[in-house]
Design a protein around this motif. Structure first.
Motif, PDB file in Angstrom:
ATOM      1  N   PRO A 213       0.834  -1.208   0.000  1.00  0.00           N
ATOM      2  CA  PRO A 213       0.000   0.000   0.000  1.00  0.00           C
ATOM      3  C   PRO A 213       0.866   1.254   0.000  1.00  0.00           C
ATOM      4  O   PRO A 213       1.997   1.264   0.500  1.00  0.00           O
ATOM      5  CB  PRO A 213      -0.809  -0.117   1.305  1.00  0.00           C
ATOM      6  N   PHE A 228      -1.250   0.089   7.906  1.00  0.00           N
ATOM      7  CA  PHE A 228      -1.874   0.070   6.586  1.00  0.00           C
ATOM      8  C   PHE A 228      -2.630  -1.247   6.448  1.00  0.00           C
ATOM      9  O   PHE A 228      -2.102  -2.313   6.777  1.00  0.00           O
ATOM     10  CB  PHE A 228      -0.830   0.189   5.475  1.00  0.00           C
ATOM     11  N   GLU A 229      -3.860  -1.158   5.942  1.00  0.00           N
ATOM     12  CA  GLU A 229      -4.673  -2.349   5.730  1.00  0.00           C
ATOM     13  C   GLU A 229      -5.262  -2.300   4.341  1.00  0.00           C
ATOM     14  O   GLU A 229      -5.826  -1.286   3.924  1.00  0.00           O
ATOM     15  CB  GLU A 229      -5.791  -2.445   6.762  1.00  0.00           C
ATOM     16  N   GLN A 230      -5.120  -3.386   3.623  1.00  0.00           N
ATOM     17  CA  GLN A 230      -5.638  -3.478   2.264  1.00  0.00           C
ATOM     18  C   GLN A 230      -5.990  -4.924   1.960  1.00  0.00           C
ATOM     19  O   GLN A 230      -5.159  -5.812   2.117  1.00  0.00           O
ATOM     20  CB  GLN A 230      -4.609  -2.955   1.254  1.00  0.00           C
ATOM     21  N   TYR A 231      -7.256  -5.156   1.540  1.00  0.00           N
ATOM     22  CA  TYR A 231      -7.743  -6.496   1.229  1.00  0.00           C
ATOM     23  C   TYR A 231      -7.545  -7.466   2.389  1.00  0.00           C
ATOM     24  O   TYR A 231      -7.293  -8.644   2.199  1.00  0.00           O
ATOM     25  CB  TYR A 231      -7.075  -7.045  -0.023  1.00  0.00           C
ATOM     26  N   THR A 234      -2.602  -6.626   6.819  1.00  0.00           N
ATOM     27  CA  THR A 234      -2.236  -5.478   7.654  1.00  0.00           C
ATOM     28  C   THR A 234      -0.716  -5.367   7.725  1.00  0.00           C
ATOM     29  O   THR A 234      -0.025  -6.366   7.956  1.00  0.00           O
ATOM     30  CB  THR A 234      -2.810  -5.628   9.064  1.00  0.00           C
TER      31      THR A 234
END
Length: 310
Positions: A213, A228-231, A234
């Protein structure tokens, strides 16, 4: 003497013979009368067909009767109950009618390769990793860990930068966490040490199949705490407070932790079993473990913080 065309036509039309050429006008009138007779016969035939069709329709209507009227919009069929769920127990009725979902979930990306391949990829960067093997202290868990790698030159007072990498999973084929610990005690080698940490993260991202990310690299460069977190995956950056560690200015100590999600889109088996009022109670059934490992509340966090393996 042979007859002319007019004589032949007049003979055919009127039955007379021996007409003279002066009777041509009478021949033309005879043809006109024939044409009118033919048209009259055609009209009479068409009229007869229409009368026959109308008569047939009238007979059919008398035999079959009128068509049933269309149902009135909004009228409830007599054989349907007023409440289709009236026969269910109250708890099942409430579960079916509540607006929220039984198992709300979002799209998540999981690590699809074999963890041993990632261990080998990190070793190829110059960070020697152990084999992917069972954890001797936690039953069911697997791990691979690096040696404590010295980065750059050592300062005259003995301070240097070190890097440590640890991968853990809840089974032989699953990867749950990647931890990279950087201790840059020599301010002269901090930049090189950070670059080595980012190379390890790039190897994880390359094996994972997508870029990190936005902001991860900048947060590491700034030595700034961030998440950061995406799909579902983490990335947590945790710098250590120099006031707590007693470090001199310019010293950088940071943990970067990558947590891969547990898939929750796979419904447990009891959701497909009979209702409790049809068979055994739901509480008596054995609940399957989620795909990817144990329940998040029982996840092992050993080695996530502190200085294990340094």
């Amino acid at each position: 003497m042979p007859k002319t065309i007019w004589e032949n036509t007049e003979d055919a039309a009127s039955g007379r013979s021996g007409a003279s050429p002066t009777d041509g006008g009478s021949g033309r009138q005879a043809l006109a009368r024939l044409h009118r007779l033919q048209m009259g016969r055609r009209l009479l035939g068409l009229f007869g067909v229409l009368v026959a069709v109308a008569f047939a329709l009238a007979i059919a209507r008398m035999i079959m009767g009128d068509a049933p009227p269309l149902p009135i919009t909004g009228e409830r069929a007599v054989d349907l109950p007023a409440d289709a769920l009236a026969g269910l127990p109250p708890e099942e009725r409430m579960r079916l009618l509540r607006p929220m979902l039984d198992r709300p979930a979002v799209f998540k990306r999981v690590y699809g390769g074999h963890p041993a391949d990632l261990c080998a990829a990190i070793s190829g960067l110059g960070v020697p990793m152990s084999d992917w093997k069972p954890d001797p202290f936690v039953a069911g868990f697997w791990y691979c860990a690096s040696e404590l790698v010295v980065l750059g030159r050592t300062a005259p007072d003995g301070r240097h930068a070190t890097l440590f990498v640890n991968l853990r999973g809840q089974s032989e084929t699953s990867l749950n966490t990647v931890r990279v610990k950087l201790n840059a005690e020599n301010p002269a080698t901090v930049s090189r040490a950070r670059a080595s940490l980012l190379r390890v993260l790039d190897a994880v991202g390359s094996r994972y199949g997508w870029p990190w990310p936005e902001g991860v690299q900048q947060a590491v460069t700034d030595n700034r705490a961030a998440t950061f977190e995406q799909y579902g995956m983490t990335v947590t950056i945790l710098p250590e407070d120099p006031d707590l560690t007693g470090d001199l200015p310019g010293v950088v100590r940071v943990n970067v932790i990558v947590e891969f999600p547990v898939v929750d889109l796979v419904a447990p088996a009891e959701l497909f079993a009979p209702f409790a009022w049809e068979a055994e109670r739901a509480g008596e059934r054995r609940r399957n473990r989620p795909v990817g490992g144990a329940d998040p509340q029982t996840r092992d966090t050993r080695g996530v913080s502190g200085r294990e393996g340094e």
